[in-house]
Design an enzyme around this catalytic site. Structure first.
Site, mmCIF file in Angstrom:
data_model
loop_
_atom_site.group_PDB
_atom_site.id
_atom_site.type_symbol
_atom_site.label_atom_id
_atom_site.label_comp_id
_atom_site.label_asym_id
_atom_site.label_seq_id
_atom_site.Cartn_x
_atom_site.Cartn_y
_atom_site.Cartn_z
ATOM 1 N N CYS A 1 41.540 40.641 49.054
ATOM 2 C CA CYS A 1 42.309 41.632 48.287
ATOM 3 C C CYS A 1 41.596 42.979 48.194
ATOM 4 O O CYS A 1 42.215 43.980 47.823
ATOM 5 C CB CYS A 1 42.618 41.102 46.894
ATOM 6 S SG CYS A 1 43.632 39.633 46.921
ATOM 7 N N HIS B 1 44.067 47.392 42.258
ATOM 8 C CA HIS B 1 44.670 46.223 42.902
ATOM 9 C C HIS B 1 45.626 45.572 41.901
ATOM 10 O O HIS B 1 45.296 45.416 40.720
ATOM 11 C CB HIS B 1 43.549 45.261 43.303
ATOM 12 C CG HIS B 1 44.035 43.958 43.834
ATOM 13 N ND1 HIS B 1 45.060 43.877 44.754
ATOM 14 C CD2 HIS B 1 43.653 42.668 43.572
ATOM 15 C CE1 HIS B 1 45.276 42.597 45.041
ATOM 16 N NE2 HIS B 1 44.443 41.850 44.339
ATOM 17 N N ASN C 1 51.084 39.884 43.617
ATOM 18 C CA ASN C 1 49.831 40.212 44.303
ATOM 19 C C ASN C 1 50.039 40.087 45.813
ATOM 20 O O ASN C 1 50.221 38.983 46.328
ATOM 21 C CB ASN C 1 48.745 39.243 43.822
ATOM 22 C CG ASN C 1 47.389 39.522 44.454
ATOM 23 O OD1 ASN C 1 47.272 40.292 45.402
ATOM 24 N ND2 ASN C 1 46.360 38.864 43.936
HETATM 25 C C1 LIG Z 1 45.961 32.637 36.926
HETATM 26 C C2 LIG Z 1 46.054 33.246 35.545
HETATM 27 C C3 LIG Z 1 47.324 34.071 35.421
HETATM 28 C C4 LIG Z 1 46.125 32.120 34.517
HETATM 29 O O1 LIG Z 1 46.147 32.664 33.215
HETATM 30 P P1 LIG Z 1 45.195 32.046 32.094
HETATM 31 O O2 LIG Z 1 45.500 32.775 30.858
HETATM 32 O O3 LIG Z 1 43.788 32.118 32.622
HETATM 33 O O4 LIG Z 1 45.718 30.569 32.002
HETATM 34 P P2 LIG Z 1 44.896 29.211 32.160
HETATM 35 O O5 LIG Z 1 44.449 29.040 33.571
HETATM 36 O O6 LIG Z 1 43.882 29.166 31.076
HETATM 37 O O7 LIG Z 1 46.031 28.160 31.876
HETATM 38 C C5 LIG Z 1 46.600 28.034 30.581
HETATM 39 C C6 LIG Z 1 47.596 26.897 30.603
HETATM 40 O O8 LIG Z 1 48.746 27.299 31.361
HETATM 41 C C7 LIG Z 1 49.031 26.302 32.345
HETATM 42 N N1 LIG Z 1 49.611 26.971 33.503
HETATM 43 C C8 LIG Z 1 48.984 27.404 34.629
HETATM 44 N N2 LIG Z 1 49.876 27.968 35.453
HETATM 45 C C9 LIG Z 1 51.072 27.897 34.838
HETATM 46 C C10 LIG Z 1 52.353 28.338 35.189
HETATM 47 N N3 LIG Z 1 52.607 28.955 36.348
HETATM 48 N N4 LIG Z 1 53.362 28.111 34.316
HETATM 49 C C11 LIG Z 1 53.159 27.501 33.142
HETATM 50 N N5 LIG Z 1 51.938 27.069 32.763
HETATM 51 C C12 LIG Z 1 50.914 27.276 33.601
HETATM 52 C C13 LIG Z 1 47.709 25.660 32.646
HETATM 53 O O9 LIG Z 1 47.913 24.384 33.195
HETATM 54 C C14 LIG Z 1 47.079 25.624 31.268
HETATM 55 O O10 LIG Z 1 47.639 24.533 30.582
HETATM 56 P P3 LIG Z 1 46.716 23.658 29.584
HETATM 57 O O11 LIG Z 1 46.269 24.610 28.538
HETATM 58 O O12 LIG Z 1 47.683 22.628 29.095
HETATM 59 O O13 LIG Z 1 45.618 23.139 30.424
HETATM 60 C C15 LIG Z 1 44.830 34.139 35.252
HETATM 61 O O14 LIG Z 1 43.686 33.335 35.063
HETATM 62 C C16 LIG Z 1 44.560 35.121 36.339
HETATM 63 O O15 LIG Z 1 45.371 35.992 36.643
HETATM 64 N N6 LIG Z 1 43.362 35.047 36.952
HETATM 65 C C17 LIG Z 1 43.040 35.939 38.043
HETATM 66 C C18 LIG Z 1 43.698 35.441 39.284
HETATM 67 C C19 LIG Z 1 43.759 36.462 40.358
HETATM 68 O O16 LIG Z 1 43.914 37.637 40.093
HETATM 69 N N7 LIG Z 1 43.685 36.007 41.593
HETATM 70 C C20 LIG Z 1 43.806 36.831 42.736
HETATM 71 C C21 LIG Z 1 42.591 37.637 42.866
HETATM 72 S S1 LIG Z 1 42.807 38.851 44.100
#
Ligand SMILES: CC(C)(COP(=O)(O)OP(=O)(O)OC[C@H]1O[C@@H](n2cnc3c(N)ncnc32)[C@H](O)[C@@H]1OP(=O)(O)O)[C@@H](O)C(=O)NCCC(=O)NCCS
Length: 359
Positions: A111, A249, A279
């Site tokens: 990315c 980004h 993304n």
């Molecule tokens: C992926 C992302 C959106 C998740 O958000 P978060 O606030 O960290 O959420 P978590 O991973 O803590 O998950 C919270 C809960 O939501 C759930 N969950 C995950 N994806 C889900 C979805 N699509 N829909 C509903 N629930 C979801 C998880 O299972 C977790 O459940 P639990 O509490 O029962 O275990 C976030 O971490 C993020 O954007 N990270 C950066 C990723 C990124 O930018 N990647 C590309 C880099 S270039």
């Protein structure tokens, strides 16, 4: 000092829209969850190859620059989803574009690829090696997105953006750049089974899709992208108040907001389109840059900061002084072919593929 001015820009987004509601039909998720955690509402899924997206974006960028394909000295495709490894995806772009006098190579910094690319391209031009570079950020991430995994499949989309950089003696273009990478953290965002890893043979389907530790990537992204952005502002001799537009980004609205807070850049000086496209990895910044110009948000002489992070784990930032021209010199008639099917027709093969244990 020979600098590199951005003289052309363009984008290509495939027409098929995958909305949050569409995703609820594939995995256990909701529009509320995706919107609250990421800011995303929809993303595009491509019915054509990456080079087809690249050619449309590149044709528009060349028209904006008033240039013919035969004048291009070098094509750099920033991509982590090349349609073939041999040849490099830029070779397809070169041929389909008719840029027959250009060198062609891919650059993979995930990315961060477009920001790595603009720094690399500016260096190639500064060295006198070439007089111009067509830099394309292009991704078909739907190919490596596991649509059975709700923790990743809501995040990614397809698209392309392109810029033309041309030599100038004016003090404009990339005034300062910074790149970084922490390979010890690579496991937090990877496609572990795609490449020459191990020996040829069957492997778990899940290894051919994006695997991610979201929280770890989030934490590191905010820190590293923010630090790099502050560093390039200082290296360019600017202060944070000088920033006219931050083009980060587009991976997550919360990451964008946290980065803007770190730079003390107010909301109106931050470009956001993550709600429309999700993304698209190396394509997010050139698409955002193109839309910022289309919306009149870049004025002549503007001070821009581009900042990105991604797999690697990589990060990069560039302080870019815009030139005088903010309008395209011309437009291109090149378009993507239409698609008659539904977005589910495009996603279902991936659901079937990733539902298998071994492939
Ligand atoms: C992926 C992302 C959106 C998740 O958000 P978060 O606030 O960290 O959420 P978590 O991973 O803590 O998950 C919270 C809960 O939501 C759930 N969950 C995950 N994806 C889900 C979805 N699509 N829909 C509903 N629930 C979801 C998880 O299972 C977790 O459940 P639990 O509490 O029962 O275990 C976030 O971490 C993020 O954007 N990270 C950066 C990723 C990124 O930018 N990647 C590309 C880099 S270039």
């Amino acid at each position: 000092m020979r600098n590199a001015e951005i003289v052309g820009w363009g984008k290509a987004l495939p027409p098929s829209v995958l909305s949050n509601d569409d995703l609820t039909k594939i995995v256990d998720t909701s529009d509320e969850w995706i919107t609250a955690r990421t800011g995303m509402k929809e993303r595009r899924i491509s019915h054509v190859e990456g080079s087809d997206l690249a050619v449309v974006a590149a044709s528009r960028a060349l028209a904006a620059a008033g240039m013919e394909p035969a004048e291009v000295g070098m094509i750099v495709n920033a991509t982590c989803t090349p349609e073939t490894l041999v040849p490099a995806s830029a070779a397809h772009t070169q041929y389909k574009l008719g840029a027959l006098n250009a060198g062609a190579m891919d650059l993979n910094a995930n990315c961060s690829g477009f920001v790595y690319g603009i720094i690399t391209a500016s260096g190639l031009i500064a060295s006198g090696m070439v007089d111009n570079v067509l830099l394309v950020g292009v991704e078909k991430l739907s190919y490596v997105t596991d649509y059975t995994d709700r923790t990743t499949c809501v995040l990614f989309g397809d698209g392309a953006g392109a810029v033309v950089l041309r030599a100038t003696d004016e003090p404009i273009g990339v005034l300062a750049g910074e790149v970084g990478n922490d390979g010890s953290a690579a496991e937090h965002l990877c496609v572990p089974g795609f490449g020459s890893v191990g020996t040829a043979g069957p492997r778990p389907a899940s290894l051919l899709g994006i695997q991610m530790n979201g929280q770890e990537v989030f934490r590191r992204a905010v820190t590293k992208m923010g630090e790099a952005a502050v560093h390039v502002v200082r290296k360019a001799g600017w202060s944070l108040e000088d920033i006219d537009l931050l083009i980060p980004h587009q991976a997550n609205l919360r990451i964008i907001d946290a980065t803007a807070r770190r730079l003390k850049v107010p909301e109106e000086k931050v470009f956001v389109n993550v709600h429309r496209y999700g993304n698209t990895s190396a394509a997010t910044i050139p698409v955002a840059l193109t839309e910022a110009l289309e919306e009149g948000r870049i004025r002549p002489g503007a001070d821009l900061v581009l900042a990105a992070f991604g797999g690697g784990l990589s990060w990069a930032a560039a302080a870019v002084k815009w030139g005088e021209r903010v309008k395209p010199l011309g437009s291109s008639a090149v378009e993507l072919p239409p698609f008659e099917g539904t977005v589910m027709d495009l996603v279902q093969p991936s659901v079937d593929f990733f539902s298998k244990e071994m492939v």
